[in-house]
Write a protein that holds these residues in place. Sequence first.
Motif, PDB file in Angstrom:
ATOM      1  N   THR A   3       0.789  -1.340  -0.011  1.00 54.65           N
ATOM      2  CA  THR A   3       0.043  -0.084   0.028  1.00 54.65           C
ATOM      3  C   THR A   3       0.863   1.342   0.185  1.00 54.65           C
ATOM      4  O   THR A   3       1.984   1.383   0.636  1.00 54.65           O
ATOM      5  CB  THR A   3      -1.014   0.067   1.286  1.00 54.65           C
ATOM      6  OG1 THR A   3      -0.044  -0.103   2.480  1.00 54.65           O
ATOM      7  CG2 THR A   3      -1.828  -1.054   1.196  1.00 54.65           C
ATOM      8  N   VAL A   4       0.231   2.301  -0.509  1.00 55.33           N
ATOM      9  CA  VAL A   4       0.974   3.641  -0.740  1.00 55.33           C
ATOM     10  C   VAL A   4       0.892   4.041   0.772  1.00 55.33           C
ATOM     11  O   VAL A   4      -0.096   4.289   1.257  1.00 55.33           O
ATOM     12  CB  VAL A   4       0.507   4.520  -1.804  1.00 55.33           C
ATOM     13  CG1 VAL A   4       1.034   5.733  -1.842  1.00 55.33           C
ATOM     14  CG2 VAL A   4       0.804   3.813  -3.086  1.00 55.33           C
ATOM     15  N   LYS A  13      12.518  11.539   5.809  1.00 58.30           N
ATOM     16  CA  LYS A  13      13.843  11.608   6.024  1.00 58.30           C
ATOM     17  C   LYS A  13      14.157  10.616   7.260  1.00 58.30           C
ATOM     18  O   LYS A  13      15.274  10.003   7.438  1.00 58.30           O
ATOM     19  CB  LYS A  13      14.099  13.162   6.664  1.00 58.30           C
ATOM     20  CG  LYS A  13      15.640  13.337   7.097  1.00 58.30           C
ATOM     21  CD  LYS A  13      15.845  14.552   7.608  1.00 58.30           C
ATOM     22  CE  LYS A  13      17.266  14.653   8.059  1.00 58.30           C
ATOM     23  NZ  LYS A  13      17.556  15.737   8.997  1.00 58.30           N
ATOM     24  N   LYS A  14      13.319  10.355   8.403  1.00 58.19           N
ATOM     25  CA  LYS A  14      13.480   9.463   9.495  1.00 58.19           C
ATOM     26  C   LYS A  14      13.449   8.179   9.015  1.00 58.19           C
ATOM     27  O   LYS A  14      14.293   7.396   9.430  1.00 58.19           O
ATOM     28  CB  LYS A  14      12.409   9.750  10.650  1.00 58.19           C
ATOM     29  CG  LYS A  14      12.472  11.003  11.373  1.00 58.19           C
ATOM     30  CD  LYS A  14      11.431  10.924  12.550  1.00 58.19           C
ATOM     31  CE  LYS A  14      11.537  12.082  13.251  1.00 58.19           C
ATOM     32  NZ  LYS A  14      10.582  12.307  14.304  1.00 58.19           N
ATOM     33  N   LEU A  15      12.523   7.733   8.029  1.00 58.03           N
ATOM     34  CA  LEU A  15      12.553   6.545   7.379  1.00 58.03           C
ATOM     35  C   LEU A  15      13.943   6.064   6.632  1.00 58.03           C
ATOM     36  O   LEU A  15      14.427   5.031   6.715  1.00 58.03           O
ATOM     37  CB  LEU A  15      11.348   6.362   6.572  1.00 58.03           C
ATOM     38  CG  LEU A  15      11.254   5.226   5.778  1.00 58.03           C
ATOM     39  CD1 LEU A  15      10.816   4.122   6.836  1.00 58.03           C
ATOM     40  CD2 LEU A  15      10.118   5.111   4.627  1.00 58.03           C
ATOM     41  N   ARG A  16      14.245   7.014   5.829  1.00 52.89           N
ATOM     42  CA  ARG A  16      15.553   7.046   5.187  1.00 52.89           C
ATOM     43  C   ARG A  16      16.841   6.616   6.159  1.00 52.89           C
ATOM     44  O   ARG A  16      17.605   6.002   5.878  1.00 52.89           O
ATOM     45  CB  ARG A  16      15.791   8.183   4.155  1.00 52.89           C
ATOM     46  CG  ARG A  16      15.227   8.104   2.937  1.00 52.89           C
ATOM     47  CD  ARG A  16      15.513   9.135   2.139  1.00 52.89           C
ATOM     48  NE  ARG A  16      14.672   9.410   0.948  1.00 52.89           N
ATOM     49  CZ  ARG A  16      14.005  10.298   0.329  1.00 52.89           C
ATOM     50  NH1 ARG A  16      14.371  11.364   1.031  1.00 52.89           N
ATOM     51  NH2 ARG A  16      13.160  10.302  -0.533  1.00 52.89           N
ATOM     52  N   GLU A  17      16.801   7.613   7.251  1.00 52.40           N
ATOM     53  CA  GLU A  17      17.900   7.493   8.203  1.00 52.40           C
ATOM     54  C   GLU A  17      17.942   6.137   9.032  1.00 52.40           C
ATOM     55  O   GLU A  17      18.950   5.579   8.864  1.00 52.40           O
ATOM     56  CB  GLU A  17      17.788   8.592   9.165  1.00 52.40           C
ATOM     57  CG  GLU A  17      18.006   9.784   8.725  1.00 52.40           C
ATOM     58  CD  GLU A  17      17.991  11.130   9.677  1.00 52.40           C
ATOM     59  OE1 GLU A  17      17.220  10.922  10.543  1.00 52.40           O
ATOM     60  OE2 GLU A  17      18.447  12.196   9.340  1.00 52.40           O
ATOM     61  N   GLU A  18      16.730   5.497   9.256  1.00 47.75           N
ATOM     62  CA  GLU A  18      16.558   4.157   9.938  1.00 47.75           C
ATOM     63  C   GLU A  18      17.024   3.152   9.045  1.00 47.75           C
ATOM     64  O   GLU A  18      17.786   2.293   9.453  1.00 47.75           O
ATOM     65  CB  GLU A  18      15.205   4.072  10.484  1.00 47.75           C
ATOM     66  CG  GLU A  18      15.275   2.642  11.056  1.00 47.75           C
ATOM     67  CD  GLU A  18      13.745   2.351  11.663  1.00 47.75           C
ATOM     68  OE1 GLU A  18      13.735   1.049  12.246  1.00 47.75           O
ATOM     69  OE2 GLU A  18      12.754   3.138  11.514  1.00 47.75           O
ATOM     70  N   GLU A  67      12.330  -1.323   3.301  1.00 44.78           N
ATOM     71  CA  GLU A  67      12.645  -1.092   1.925  1.00 44.78           C
ATOM     72  C   GLU A  67      11.393  -0.927   1.056  1.00 44.78           C
ATOM     73  O   GLU A  67      11.132  -0.138   0.203  1.00 44.78           O
ATOM     74  CB  GLU A  67      13.560  -2.192   1.210  1.00 44.78           C
ATOM     75  CG  GLU A  67      15.121  -1.751   1.752  1.00 44.78           C
ATOM     76  CD  GLU A  67      16.256  -2.853   1.015  1.00 44.78           C
ATOM     77  OE1 GLU A  67      15.590  -4.155   0.689  1.00 44.78           O
ATOM     78  OE2 GLU A  67      17.315  -2.536   0.904  1.00 44.78           O
ATOM     79  N   GLU A  68      10.521  -1.809   1.442  1.00 42.63           N
ATOM     80  CA  GLU A  68       9.132  -2.153   0.800  1.00 42.63           C
ATOM     81  C   GLU A  68       8.312  -0.793   1.082  1.00 42.63           C
ATOM     82  O   GLU A  68       7.810  -0.079   0.090  1.00 42.63           O
ATOM     83  CB  GLU A  68       8.328  -3.288   1.259  1.00 42.63           C
ATOM     84  CG  GLU A  68       6.965  -3.070   0.573  1.00 42.63           C
ATOM     85  CD  GLU A  68       6.155  -4.626   1.155  1.00 42.63           C
ATOM     86  OE1 GLU A  68       4.897  -4.314   0.780  1.00 42.63           O
ATOM     87  OE2 GLU A  68       6.753  -5.377   1.675  1.00 42.63           O
ATOM     88  N   VAL A  69       8.483  -0.183   2.473  1.00 37.16           N
ATOM     89  CA  VAL A  69       7.640   0.995   2.891  1.00 37.16           C
ATOM     90  C   VAL A  69       8.173   2.052   1.995  1.00 37.16           C
ATOM     91  O   VAL A  69       7.681   2.800   1.442  1.00 37.16           O
ATOM     92  CB  VAL A  69       7.581   1.279   4.420  1.00 37.16           C
ATOM     93  CG1 VAL A  69       7.133   2.575   4.729  1.00 37.16           C
ATOM     94  CG2 VAL A  69       6.941  -0.084   5.062  1.00 37.16           C
ATOM     95  N   HIS A  70       9.592   2.379   1.846  1.00 37.05           N
ATOM     96  CA  HIS A  70      10.348   3.332   1.380  1.00 37.05           C
ATOM     97  C   HIS A  70       9.967   3.383  -0.250  1.00 37.05           C
ATOM     98  O   HIS A  70       9.722   4.756  -0.854  1.00 37.05           O
ATOM     99  CB  HIS A  70      11.742   3.135   1.764  1.00 37.05           C
ATOM    100  CG  HIS A  70      12.314   4.461   0.860  1.00 37.05           C
ATOM    101  ND1 HIS A  70      12.992   4.486  -0.029  1.00 37.05           N
ATOM    102  CD2 HIS A  70      12.604   5.633   1.689  1.00 37.05           C
ATOM    103  CE1 HIS A  70      13.800   5.578  -0.225  1.00 37.05           C
ATOM    104  NE2 HIS A  70      13.471   6.395   0.803  1.00 37.05           N
ATOM    105  N   LEU A  75       5.616  11.319  -0.913  1.00 36.70           N
ATOM    106  CA  LEU A  75       5.714  12.816  -0.217  1.00 36.70           C
ATOM    107  C   LEU A  75       4.474  13.636  -0.447  1.00 36.70           C
ATOM    108  O   LEU A  75       4.022  13.701  -1.593  1.00 36.70           O
ATOM    109  CB  LEU A  75       6.914  13.563  -0.584  1.00 36.70           C
ATOM    110  CG  LEU A  75       7.450  14.675   0.036  1.00 36.70           C
ATOM    111  CD1 LEU A  75       7.799  14.330   1.505  1.00 36.70           C
ATOM    112  CD2 LEU A  75       8.660  15.510  -0.709  1.00 36.70           C
ATOM    113  N   ILE A  76       4.090  14.057   0.603  1.00 35.87           N
ATOM    114  CA  ILE A  76       2.598  15.040   0.659  1.00 35.87           C
ATOM    115  C   ILE A  76       3.039  16.401  -0.065  1.00 35.87           C
ATOM    116  O   ILE A  76       3.876  17.182   0.563  1.00 35.87           O
ATOM    117  CB  ILE A  76       2.051  15.043   2.022  1.00 35.87           C
ATOM    118  CG1 ILE A  76       1.604  13.885   2.633  1.00 35.87           C
ATOM    119  CG2 ILE A  76       0.850  15.988   1.881  1.00 35.87           C
ATOM    120  CD1 ILE A  76       1.141  13.698   4.078  1.00 35.87           C
TER     121      ILE A  76
END
Length: 158
Positions: A3-4, A13-18, A67-70, A75-76
């Motif tokens: 799902t999107v 940014k937090k998602l990418r950092e994690e 990775e799937e979530v990313h 971006l809103i």
Amino acid sequence: MSTVSYYTAEGLKKLREELDHLKSVMRPKASADIAEARDKGDLSENAEYDAAKEAQGMLEMRIAKLEEVHSNARLIDESHLDLSKALVLSNVKIKNQTDGTEMTYTLVAESEADLKTGKISVTSPIGKGLLGKAVGEFAEITVPNGVLKFEILEITRD
């Protein structure tokens, strides 16, 4: 089927950092833990090796999930949001009609919700009830304890 998920710039940014931390720090550490346990002898009786392999498997599952979530993150675009209604990224000041208490919440995507900082998900009962409302309107929200009635006092954006 994936799902999107919609994110603010801060949330993305937090998602990418994690994800970067898990790949660049935790993955090499897990490999080192396995190598260290392997050096301790017979693998058939080595509980430390089994634990390290299991931890690595859990880490790889977490990385794959992120990775799937990313890959499905969007971006809103705040420039296309209606400022007169309560939508994602709105700061909504509400008044409880039962006891007169006033609260301010920021409506965010489910993945960014954090009640401690006043961020509630648009998929939560209160978030759903506030979506699309304008200043002066009332929202009746069904929660496990009954029905709450809120008046929308103010809608702002950061």
